[in-house]
Design a protein around this motif. Sequence first.
Motif, short mmCIF file in Angstrom:
data_model
loop_
_atom_site.label_atom_id
_atom_site.label_comp_id
_atom_site.label_asym_id
_atom_site.label_seq_id
_atom_site.Cartn_x
_atom_site.Cartn_y
_atom_site.Cartn_z
N THR A 6 34.99 24.60 -39.55
CA THR A 6 36.02 25.06 -40.41
C THR A 6 37.46 25.41 -39.82
OG1 THR A 6 34.24 26.39 -41.87
CG2 THR A 6 36.51 27.14 -41.95
N HIS A 8 40.91 26.98 -39.77
CA HIS A 8 41.73 28.30 -40.24
C HIS A 8 43.23 27.98 -39.97
CE1 HIS A 8 38.28 31.13 -39.94
NE2 HIS A 8 37.64 30.29 -39.66
N LEU A 9 44.16 27.98 -40.81
CA LEU A 9 45.34 27.97 -40.91
C LEU A 9 46.12 29.28 -41.14
CD1 LEU A 9 45.13 24.76 -43.08
CD2 LEU A 9 45.97 24.62 -40.89
N LEU A 40 51.75 26.44 -45.77
CA LEU A 40 50.24 26.41 -45.95
C LEU A 40 49.57 25.62 -46.86
CD1 LEU A 40 49.32 30.35 -44.97
CD2 LEU A 40 49.04 28.37 -43.75
N SER A 41 49.88 25.70 -48.16
CA SER A 41 49.38 24.86 -48.96
C SER A 41 49.47 23.31 -48.69
CB SER A 41 50.19 24.96 -50.54
OG SER A 41 51.45 24.50 -50.23
N VAL A 91 46.77 22.94 -46.03
CA VAL A 91 45.30 22.99 -46.52
C VAL A 91 45.00 21.65 -47.29
CG1 VAL A 91 43.89 24.23 -48.53
CG2 VAL A 91 45.44 25.34 -46.66
N GLU A 98 41.95 19.54 -46.59
CA GLU A 98 40.59 19.33 -47.37
C GLU A 98 40.49 17.99 -47.93
OE1 GLU A 98 41.44 22.35 -50.55
OE2 GLU A 98 40.48 23.65 -49.24
N THR A 150 38.45 25.09 -45.55
CA THR A 150 39.63 25.73 -44.86
C THR A 150 39.82 27.33 -45.31
OG1 THR A 150 41.01 25.10 -46.72
CG2 THR A 150 40.81 23.66 -44.73
N ASP A 184 42.93 30.03 -44.89
CA ASP A 184 44.39 29.97 -44.91
C ASP A 184 44.80 31.51 -45.22
OD1 ASP A 184 45.92 30.07 -47.84
OD2 ASP A 184 44.12 28.97 -47.78
#
Length: 283
Positions: free
Chosen positions: A32, A34-35, A56-57, A60, A64, A70, A72
């Motif tokens: 997984t 993590h952002l 972030l988007s 992600v 993905e 993910t 965030d």
Amino acid sequence: MFDHLLFPTDGSSGADRVLDHVVDIATTHDATLHLLYVSPDDPKRRPQAGDAEHFLSDAVARAEGSGLDTVDEIRHGEPYEEIVAYANDTDVDLVVMPTHGRTGLSRLVLGSTTERVVRGSTVPVLTVSPDADGGLSYPYERLLSPTDGSTCATTAHRLGSELAVETDADLHVLSVVDVATLAADVRGPQLIDALEENADRFVEEADAIATEIGVGSVTSAVEHGVSISGEIRAYVEDHDIDLVVIGTHGRSGFDRFMLGSVAEKLLRRSPVPVLTVRERDEA
């Protein structure tokens, strides 16, 4: 072995390039990702409205798109403090940081943020240059574990050995005899003999640990030089090493690195990624 990876991002071009490498690592380990974006308290350093969400988007979506799960989050505060807090308070197994960024993660390896994260994080930290020679690829094929026989070096060596087994990589073990410290000592020849014996013992012990863990290919070496970090970098270039795994001390002295400033110099100058592993406090 890496189930949860943390990648702090600031949306810079350097972070953007390293993200692809992080995705490769997470994909290989089915981890997984993590952002994390940290918005500084200082108004002069804050991003424009909506930038954090956009960065972030985008990250992600890219992660993905490779089939990764993910997590965030946006935090506010001093970047290195928030990164360390997130790493220490969650179940991440590895923090990956680019060595160049802009405000918020600026300076990094050549400044204070990454060095402070390395010193404060209780989980391993992988520092990656977006300008790495030959580009970045994962899994790494050849790992280097420098050792001085210390507890923190052994802690790092065990993780390096486990990573070599997990990714079917070759492992190199290196101990450097620092002859510069003996230049003004009349006992130089005798001391060199003693240091060489110690170095031989260090690599033999490391070889035994790697073999016990199950590493298929282990190469051991003892080198002499006036700069330990310089000899490590020379070994990296001469043997096409893809990753250096090195230990750092625990909280009782986390302002100092293994072998003095060796790890710090490697973080600043290494041509390949460096994985720093914190000595466990209970050790």
